[in-house]
Design an enzyme around this catalytic site. Structure first.
Site, short mmCIF file in Angstrom:
data_model
loop_
_atom_site.label_atom_id
_atom_site.label_comp_id
_atom_site.label_asym_id
_atom_site.label_seq_id
_atom_site.Cartn_x
_atom_site.Cartn_y
_atom_site.Cartn_z
CD GLU A 157 -7.53 1.68 7.62
OE1 GLU A 157 -7.33 0.67 8.31
OE2 GLU A 157 -7.00 1.85 6.51
CB ALA A 292 -3.61 1.34 -2.22
CG MET A 293 -8.97 2.56 1.88
SD MET A 293 -8.28 2.00 3.47
CE MET A 293 -9.70 1.16 4.16
CD GLU A 294 -7.74 -1.97 3.90
OE1 GLU A 294 -7.82 -2.14 5.12
OE2 GLU A 294 -6.90 -1.23 3.36
CG HIS A 326 -0.89 -4.34 1.14
ND1 HIS A 326 0.10 -4.56 2.06
CD2 HIS A 326 -1.87 -3.67 1.81
CE1 HIS A 326 -0.25 -4.04 3.22
NE2 HIS A 326 -1.44 -3.48 3.09
CD GLU A 327 -4.35 -1.70 -0.33
OE1 GLU A 327 -5.28 -1.80 0.50
OE2 GLU A 327 -3.23 -1.26 -0.02
CG HIS A 330 -6.12 -5.25 3.52
ND1 HIS A 330 -5.90 -5.59 4.83
CD2 HIS A 330 -5.17 -4.30 3.23
CE1 HIS A 330 -4.88 -4.89 5.31
NE2 HIS A 330 -4.41 -4.12 4.35
#
Length: 879
Positions: A157, A292-294, A326-327, A330
């Site tokens: 992203e 973090a990343m989803e 949160h992730e 997503h």
């Protein structure tokens, strides 16, 4: 004769039309960069459908990898060239529809000749070689300094999938992904689906993965290395957690699995749709750019932010639960349904932030998380939204280069608060129904803001166009104040007054808030009544409160329903100052503390008076969230006092010493409360400036002094060492060298860089600045650590020595560096020193450099806003 005439006219018209088409095509032509404009992306998306990727990678421990991308797709026309993104690769073989050709490649994308394409089905195959990344984007390689093991993880992203494989790299070209990976035998490979087959090939293994569901490129991922793995198969979906081998002993997998199981249960019930993927993997990774990343079914999480050297405090566990939620949100809102373009990124992030707080408050033990949101995230949003460089929540994004220009507290916190307000406005059940309708209708597709709003309108049976216009497309935060009068001890008039942020940001919004009325008591402040009130415009009469007992304090946003700043009326402000210790309700107490600090920043309350209130009241505080809130305000106060130098320095020295001493007393007092003790100790380190305090920290390191109940884990030792180097303590260099010898971890390298950068040595700082500004092989995560520690606030003269250089080189740096770099640079290295002269210098750069990126312009505007705030506080100080 007539026939010839008509033929001539037709020829001319044909020529004109052809010329027009050619001109239009030329206007749509991409430049040679890796970025694509929204218009170009839209045109590419309109032409493509039914996209499938077959990806084959060969991974080694060397500096590069090889890959083959086979992409098939349907094409609606062959009128124009088509671009296929692939960043900085060496192409070995290129086949288009079975024909091997030499690619038209500019190191950013391959330009596909329309004469070689079919209207209908097409297949392109690209075999290539590419270096691993060290920037945190693409396929990032990390060598563990402890055991020299190699770990890989991907991060795409907004548009970095092209740094790993050939791809139509934009969110609205969803596709399926089928992955095959050849990797060293000791490695595990993780992706969006679980491997279907693993074949031994001597020193290597070949991993095959089934086809993924339709995903946007940035939601796909691949990670590989000798990761340690934990598993939990007790729930509906198999859970796995991965970390590097050398840090595995620091991980408590049960916390991760507990919060993950709780979240999955909550979200499936709330969304009314099963989790879209068949397994749930999470990886702790180093050098990560963000929290973090989803990635679909393979979430990456920052080691630096969510891995601790000792048992987590309650606050750290809450943060862990929040990032997991949160992730996870997503996975539905972002992965199952995805934005069409990057102007929708705010909704993606705001919704996940809102749902993460909802889930954490209702599915875990952290039921006070909305208070944390108020004291932390929301205050950052209020501050930014009150400044000249505020922006609407929904903003245009011209190019993929600008995708993250607006990623800030407005995107996350104001967006989440706006959704919370809408949730109250239409009711929780209606909001939930609208969300369920939206996710159901657009599953595995792309959608826009209007699609989301329309789903809510249908559920609410009301028009939300004005709400959308006021909240999402207009910048600025409003302020409300209660105006009331009393006669014979009873209210005879009550209204809410609303004011706009500024003349430029003059929107007045509709909101529903809870108005709280309170009366003084002998031992506490009593709540008389709280009433839900919807207000709009400049003034709203609240007649239902007329006749009630006259209050000593009115808080017009009690329980924090609205996104609005509160200006306390004179009676309430006086009560807040004098009765703070009697406020039993922790949420109200937090809000009153915030009102006092807001009054410092807006010039209504001298900083001296605020500090006196803190020194009297904070030692008695037993709520962890409020303690953290007020200590954070003290950190801001310290920064302001440092930047005021040489003004108010006698007061600064006295007040900082007072906080230093108070912190140490509270560290000793809280020997039986680990969380409070560690929080106070962090403040003690931060404010330690006297010779006694610095020597005391030194003695704690060499164990000639101890504090009952306090254990110096590796993280605390390093925090002390960085601080001693920052203040050039006589033993600082010794401790830095000693700790580097005994701690070989990656975290130690980060702390050591921070200590080196923070040392008050002018020549060394110039060298660091040059290294930051010039090309370097230092991984960006390490470079960012240097930026953050190069100019501590008390080193004002050292900062001033290079401030002119940092401003004169800013435009060239902005033109040559990417947005990830410039976001950190602008935040940490734009000079601020609390003077009007510096405001003029910053403004001159804005006025004379018209080609600055929007991101850097906003950074300069934010620096000017910070300077004006500091000057306002400075002017209002008591002498």
């Amino acid at each position: 004769m007539k026939l010839s005439f008509y033929r001539a006219v037709a020829a001319i018209l044909s020529l004109l039309i052809t010329s027009s088409i050619a001109s239009e095509a030329q206007q749509q032509q991409r430049d040679s960069s890796a970025y694509i404009t929204q218009e170009q992306a839209s045109q590419r998306s309109d032409r493509l459908s039914d996209v499938h990727y077959q990806l084959d990678f060969t991974l080694t421990e060397q500096d590069s990898f090889s890959g083959t991308t086979k992409v098939s797709f349907e094409l609606s026309d062959t009128d124009q060239p088509l671009s296929l993104d692939l960043n900085q690769a060496q192409i070995k073989r290129f086949i288009i529809n079975g024909k091997k050709v030499y690619p038209n490649y500019n190191n950013s994308y391959i330009q596909l000749n329309p004469r070689l394409l079919n209207r209908g089905s097409n297949t392109i195959e690209v075999e290539y070689h590419r270096p691993y990344s060290n920037t945190g984007e693409g396929l990032h390689k990390f060598v563990d300094p402890v055991d020299e093991q190699v770990y890989l993880y991907s991060h795409f992203e907004p548009a970095a999938a092209q740094k790993m494989f050939a791809v139509f790299d934009q969110p609205d070209i969803k596709a399926t992904f089928q992955l095959t990976v050849t990797a060293p035998k000791a490695w595990t490979v993780i992706s969006a689906t679980k491997e279907s087959q693993v074949t031994d090939l001597g020193d290597q293994r070949r991993w095959q993965f089934p086809q993924s569901p339709k995903l946007s490129p940035y939601n796909f991922s691949m990670h590989a290395g000798p990761y340690h793995m934990w598993q939990d198969n007790s729930g509906k979906y198999p859970l796995r957690l991965f970390s590097r081998q050398s840090v595995a002993e620091k991980v408590n997998p049960q916390d991760w699995f507990n919060y993950t199981q709780q979240g999955l249960g909550y979200f499936e019930d709330y969304f009314g749709i099963d989790y879209p993927f068949k397994k749930y993997d999470q990886l702790l990774v180093p050098d990560f750019l963000y929290g973090a990343m989803e990635n679909a079914a393979a979430i990456t999480v920052s080691e630096n932010q969510y891995l601790t050297d000792s048992d987590m405090t309650s606050e750290q566990k809450q943060r862990l639960a929040m990032v997991i939620m949160h992730e996870m949100a997503h996975q539905w809102f972002g992965n199952l349904v995805t934005m069409k373009w990057w102007n929708g990124l705010w909704l993606n992030e705001s919704f996940a932030a809102f749902m993460a707080i909802q889930a954490t408050s209702k599915a875990t033990e952290f039921n006070q998380v909305w208070r944390s949101f108020y004291t932390e995230d929301k205050q950052r949003a209020y501050s930014l939204d009150s400044s000249a460089n505020s922006h609407p929540i929904e903003a245009s994004v011209a190019s993929s280069k600008n995708a993250f220009d607006n990623i800030d507290a407005i995107t996350y916190a104001k967006g989440a608060a706006s959704l919370k307000q809408l949730n109250h406005l239409v009711s929780e059940k209606v909001f939930q129904q609208g969300v369920q309708n939206y996710l159901s209708q657009y599953s595995y597709q792309n959608a826009e803001l209007n699609d989301f709003i329309h789903s809510l309108e249908q559920a609410a049976k009301r028009d939300l166009s004005q709400w959308s216009q006021d909240w999402l497309r207009q910048a600025g935060v409003n302020t409300i104040e209660a105006e009331f009068s009393c006669a014979n001890g009873r209210i005879n008039h009550f209204r809410l007054k609303q004011t706009a942020a500024s003349g430029e940001h003059n929107t007045l919004r509709e909101q529903k808030v809870l108005v709280g009325l309170f009366t003084k008591g002998r031992r506490q402040l009593h709540r008389n009544i709280s009433m839900a009130v919807s207000y709009r415009g400049q003034s709203t009469d609240v007649n239902k409160l007329v006749g009630l007992h006259c209050p000593d304090l009115v808080y017009p946003n009690y329980q924090d329903w609205g996104f609005v700043k509160v200006n306390l009326d004179p009676v309430s402000f006086n009560t807040a100052q004098t009765e703070l210790a009697k406020v039993q309700d922790p949420f109200l107490r937090a809000m009153l503390w915030q009102s006092l600090w807001d009054s410092v920043e807006n010039g209504k309350l001298p900083l001296n008076d605020y500090m006196s209130t803190v020194l009297i009241n904070l030692p008695k505080e037993r709520d962890a969230i409020i303690l953290d809130q007020v200590l954070n305000s003290l950190s801001k106060a310290r920064l302001h006092l440092d930047k005021m130098h040489p003004s108010n320095q006698r007061y600064a020295k006295i007040s900082i010493r007072a906080i230093e001493q108070m912190s140490l007393r509270k560290v000793m007092f809280n020997s039986g409360n680990r969380d409070f003790q560690r929080r106070w100790f962090s403040t003690y380190i931060e404010f330690a400036r006297s010779k006694f305090a610095l020597d005391h920290l030194d003695s704690l390191l060499n164990k000639t002094a101890t504090i009952k109940g306090l254990t110096l884990d590796q993280s605390l030792r390093w925090q002390i060492i960085v601080h001693l180097n920052q203040h050039d303590h006589r033993n600082a260099r010794y401790w830095l060298e000693q700790e580097q010898r005994r701690d070989k971890s990656d975290r130690a390298k980060n702390y050591a860089l921070a200590a080196e950068a923070a040392r008050p040595a002018a020549a060394k700082k110039r060298q660091w600045l040059s290294r930051i500004q010039q090309p370097t092989n230092l991984p960006f995560a390490k470079l960012r650590t240097v930026m953050e520690n190069l100019y501590p606030s008390e080193q004002k003269r050292l900062s001033a020595a290079t401030s002119e250089q940092r401003l004169t080189t800013l435009a060239a740096l902005d033109a040559s560096k990417d947005s990830v770099f410039m976001r950190s640079y602008n935040k940490t290295l734009l000079p601020t020193d609390c003077t009007y002269a510096n405001i003029s210098a910053l403004q001159q750069v804005l006025d004379t450099e018209p080609n600055l990126s929007p991101l850097t312009k906003r950074g300069l505007q934010q620096a000017i806003h910070q300077e004006r705030t500091c000057l306002r506080i400075k002017t209002n100080m008591k002498h």
